[in-house]
Scaffold this motif. Sequence first.
Motif, PDB file in Angstrom:
ATOM      1  N   LYS A  56       8.269   4.304   7.264  1.00  0.00           N
ATOM      2  CA  LYS A  56       8.320   5.336   8.301  1.00  0.00           C
ATOM      3  C   LYS A  56       8.865   4.786   9.616  1.00  0.00           C
ATOM      4  O   LYS A  56       9.311   5.551  10.461  1.00  0.00           O
ATOM      5  CB  LYS A  56       6.909   5.903   8.539  1.00  0.00           C
ATOM      6  CG  LYS A  56       6.374   6.705   7.380  1.00  0.00           C
ATOM      7  CD  LYS A  56       4.950   7.158   7.654  1.00  0.00           C
ATOM      8  CE  LYS A  56       4.359   7.854   6.446  1.00  0.00           C
ATOM      9  NZ  LYS A  56       2.945   8.189   6.656  1.00  0.00           N
TER      10      LYS A  56
ATOM     11  N   ARG B 241      -7.673  -2.667  -5.163  1.00  0.00           N
ATOM     12  CA  ARG B 241      -7.771  -2.513  -3.706  1.00  0.00           C
ATOM     13  C   ARG B 241      -6.569  -3.139  -3.009  1.00  0.00           C
ATOM     14  O   ARG B 241      -5.953  -2.544  -2.138  1.00  0.00           O
ATOM     15  CB  ARG B 241      -9.069  -3.139  -3.191  1.00  0.00           C
ATOM     16  CG  ARG B 241      -9.290  -2.978  -1.688  1.00  0.00           C
ATOM     17  CD  ARG B 241     -10.463  -3.807  -1.180  1.00  0.00           C
ATOM     18  NE  ARG B 241     -10.387  -5.216  -1.513  1.00  0.00           N
ATOM     19  CZ  ARG B 241      -9.606  -6.110  -0.864  1.00  0.00           C
ATOM     20  NH1 ARG B 241      -8.852  -5.730   0.130  1.00  0.00           N
ATOM     21  NH2 ARG B 241      -9.610  -7.377  -1.231  1.00  0.00           N
TER      22      ARG B 241
ATOM     23  N   LYS C 167       0.560  -0.741  -1.061  1.00  0.00           N
ATOM     24  CA  LYS C 167       1.265   0.545  -1.132  1.00  0.00           C
ATOM     25  C   LYS C 167       1.233   1.236   0.224  1.00  0.00           C
ATOM     26  O   LYS C 167       2.261   1.719   0.719  1.00  0.00           O
ATOM     27  CB  LYS C 167       0.618   1.434  -2.197  1.00  0.00           C
ATOM     28  CG  LYS C 167       1.210   2.822  -2.316  1.00  0.00           C
ATOM     29  CD  LYS C 167       0.467   3.621  -3.383  1.00  0.00           C
ATOM     30  CE  LYS C 167       0.966   5.023  -3.486  1.00  0.00           C
ATOM     31  NZ  LYS C 167       0.411   5.920  -2.497  1.00  0.00           N
ATOM     32  N   GLU C 168       0.060   1.276   0.837  1.00  0.00           N
ATOM     33  CA  GLU C 168      -0.074   1.927   2.150  1.00  0.00           C
ATOM     34  C   GLU C 168       0.750   1.207   3.209  1.00  0.00           C
ATOM     35  O   GLU C 168       1.402   1.849   4.040  1.00  0.00           O
ATOM     36  CB  GLU C 168      -1.554   1.976   2.555  1.00  0.00           C
ATOM     37  CG  GLU C 168      -2.370   2.943   1.715  1.00  0.00           C
ATOM     38  CD  GLU C 168      -3.871   2.776   1.870  1.00  0.00           C
ATOM     39  OE1 GLU C 168      -4.308   1.991   2.752  1.00  0.00           O
ATOM     40  OE2 GLU C 168      -4.615   3.422   1.110  1.00  0.00           O
ATOM     41  N   ARG C 169       0.740  -0.137   3.186  1.00  0.00           N
ATOM     42  CA  ARG C 169       1.540  -0.912   4.135  1.00  0.00           C
ATOM     43  C   ARG C 169       3.027  -0.609   3.986  1.00  0.00           C
ATOM     44  O   ARG C 169       3.737  -0.390   4.961  1.00  0.00           O
ATOM     45  CB  ARG C 169       1.317  -2.413   3.902  1.00  0.00           C
ATOM     46  CG  ARG C 169       0.579  -3.117   4.975  1.00  0.00           C
ATOM     47  CD  ARG C 169       0.566  -4.625   4.824  1.00  0.00           C
ATOM     48  NE  ARG C 169       0.699  -5.185   3.490  1.00  0.00           N
ATOM     49  CZ  ARG C 169      -0.295  -5.430   2.653  1.00  0.00           C
ATOM     50  NH1 ARG C 169      -1.534  -5.160   3.007  1.00  0.00           N
ATOM     51  NH2 ARG C 169      -0.074  -5.945   1.471  1.00  0.00           N
TER      52      ARG C 169
ATOM     53  N   ARG D  11      -3.447  -1.032  -3.593  1.00  0.00           N
ATOM     54  CA  ARG D  11      -3.463   0.185  -2.758  1.00  0.00           C
ATOM     55  C   ARG D  11      -3.110  -0.150  -1.307  1.00  0.00           C
ATOM     56  O   ARG D  11      -2.372   0.586  -0.663  1.00  0.00           O
ATOM     57  CB  ARG D  11      -4.829   0.870  -2.816  1.00  0.00           C
ATOM     58  CG  ARG D  11      -5.080   1.598  -4.102  1.00  0.00           C
ATOM     59  CD  ARG D  11      -6.273   2.545  -4.004  1.00  0.00           C
ATOM     60  NE  ARG D  11      -6.643   3.031  -5.311  1.00  0.00           N
ATOM     61  CZ  ARG D  11      -5.930   3.898  -6.029  1.00  0.00           C
ATOM     62  NH1 ARG D  11      -4.808   4.359  -5.570  1.00  0.00           N
ATOM     63  NH2 ARG D  11      -6.353   4.283  -7.220  1.00  0.00           N
ATOM     64  N   GLU D  12      -3.650  -1.253  -0.805  1.00  0.00           N
ATOM     65  CA  GLU D  12      -3.330  -1.674   0.557  1.00  0.00           C
ATOM     66  C   GLU D  12      -1.844  -2.001   0.703  1.00  0.00           C
ATOM     67  O   GLU D  12      -1.223  -1.644   1.704  1.00  0.00           O
ATOM     68  CB  GLU D  12      -4.183  -2.883   0.961  1.00  0.00           C
ATOM     69  CG  GLU D  12      -5.638  -2.548   1.183  1.00  0.00           C
ATOM     70  CD  GLU D  12      -6.516  -3.775   1.382  1.00  0.00           C
ATOM     71  OE1 GLU D  12      -6.002  -4.928   1.295  1.00  0.00           O
ATOM     72  OE2 GLU D  12      -7.723  -3.590   1.626  1.00  0.00           O
TER      73      GLU D  12
ATOM     74  N   LEU E 233       6.930  -1.158  -2.036  1.00  0.00           N
ATOM     75  CA  LEU E 233       6.284   0.083  -2.457  1.00  0.00           C
ATOM     76  C   LEU E 233       6.380   0.263  -3.968  1.00  0.00           C
ATOM     77  O   LEU E 233       5.394   0.595  -4.638  1.00  0.00           O
ATOM     78  CB  LEU E 233       6.909   1.283  -1.736  1.00  0.00           C
ATOM     79  CG  LEU E 233       6.366   2.658  -2.110  1.00  0.00           C
ATOM     80  CD1 LEU E 233       4.871   2.756  -1.797  1.00  0.00           C
ATOM     81  CD2 LEU E 233       7.134   3.749  -1.376  1.00  0.00           C
TER      82      LEU E 233
ATOM     83  N   SER F 232      10.991  -2.937   2.100  1.00  0.00           N
ATOM     84  CA  SER F 232       9.816  -2.047   2.092  1.00  0.00           C
ATOM     85  C   SER F 232       9.807  -1.194   0.831  1.00  0.00           C
ATOM     86  O   SER F 232       8.759  -0.978   0.217  1.00  0.00           O
ATOM     87  CB  SER F 232       9.816  -1.147   3.327  1.00  0.00           C
ATOM     88  OG  SER F 232       9.720  -1.909   4.493  1.00  0.00           O
TER      89      SER F 232
ATOM     90  N   GLU G 258       4.408   2.071   2.691  1.00  0.00           N
ATOM     91  CA  GLU G 258       4.684   3.447   3.126  1.00  0.00           C
ATOM     92  C   GLU G 258       4.793   3.517   4.650  1.00  0.00           C
ATOM     93  O   GLU G 258       5.681   4.211   5.182  1.00  0.00           O
ATOM     94  CB  GLU G 258       3.593   4.390   2.621  1.00  0.00           C
ATOM     95  CG  GLU G 258       3.667   4.633   1.127  1.00  0.00           C
ATOM     96  CD  GLU G 258       2.469   5.400   0.570  1.00  0.00           C
ATOM     97  OE1 GLU G 258       2.614   5.976  -0.518  1.00  0.00           O
ATOM     98  OE2 GLU G 258       1.392   5.414   1.214  1.00  0.00           O
ATOM     99  N   GLU G 259       3.909   2.810   5.347  1.00  0.00           N
ATOM    100  CA  GLU G 259       3.962   2.780   6.815  1.00  0.00           C
ATOM    101  C   GLU G 259       5.253   2.111   7.303  1.00  0.00           C
ATOM    102  O   GLU G 259       5.885   2.594   8.240  1.00  0.00           O
ATOM    103  CB  GLU G 259       2.740   2.054   7.392  1.00  0.00           C
ATOM    104  CG  GLU G 259       1.458   2.842   7.301  1.00  0.00           C
ATOM    105  CD  GLU G 259       1.528   4.175   8.035  1.00  0.00           C
ATOM    106  OE1 GLU G 259       2.029   4.221   9.172  1.00  0.00           O
ATOM    107  OE2 GLU G 259       1.094   5.184   7.446  1.00  0.00           O
ATOM    108  N   GLU G 260       5.618   1.008   6.662  1.00  0.00           N
ATOM    109  CA  GLU G 260       6.846   0.300   7.042  1.00  0.00           C
ATOM    110  C   GLU G 260       8.069   1.188   6.873  1.00  0.00           C
ATOM    111  O   GLU G 260       8.999   1.136   7.672  1.00  0.00           O
ATOM    112  CB  GLU G 260       7.011  -0.972   6.207  1.00  0.00           C
ATOM    113  CG  GLU G 260       6.036  -2.067   6.555  1.00  0.00           C
ATOM    114  CD  GLU G 260       6.094  -3.232   5.579  1.00  0.00           C
ATOM    115  OE1 GLU G 260       6.890  -3.201   4.612  1.00  0.00           O
ATOM    116  OE2 GLU G 260       5.316  -4.196   5.776  1.00  0.00           O
TER     117      GLU G 260
END
Length: 137
Positions: free
Chosen positions: A107, A93, A99-101, A96-97, A122, A118, A103-105
Motif C-alpha cells: 500500500k 502466526r 502476510k499482513e506486513r 499471518r504476520e 505476500l 513485497s 500487504e501494508e508494504e
Amino acid sequence: MNTFQLKVISSSRVFFDGMAQSIVIPNIDGGSECFLAHHENCVLPIETGEMRIKDAQGNTISAFVGDGFLEFLDNVANVFCISAELPEEIDERRAREAKERAEEEMKEQQSQLEYFHSQANLSRAMDRLKVKNRHKI
C-alpha cells in the motif's frame, strides 16, 4: 512398482532423500508438474507453493516449497529450493504476520523493485498459509 531416486535439498537441510513413485511441484505458469519414474531428462524451475511426494511405500508427503529448480537425469531427481517445510513445521502466526506486513508494504509508495519484493513476500506467506490450512494439524 516404478520408482526413482529423489533428493530434495533446501537451503537449511536435506528434506527428503530416498526412492519415490512421484513428485508434484508447482511451476511458474501457475500450474503443477508431475514426475514419475523414467521421466525424460530435464531441468525445470519451481515456483513457491505445495509440493507432493509419493514415496516408495505409497505414503504421500505434502510440503510447502520455496523457489528453486528440479533436475531429472537418468531416473534421478534432485530438487534444490530455498525452503521446504512440512505443514506441522509452518508457524501460522508468523506466516499471518508476514502476510499482513507484505500487504501494508504494497500500500506504501515504493519503487517498482520494492513493489515486486513485497509481492513475492505476500505470495510466499499466502502459500505457506494455504499448505498449513489444507493439512490442518
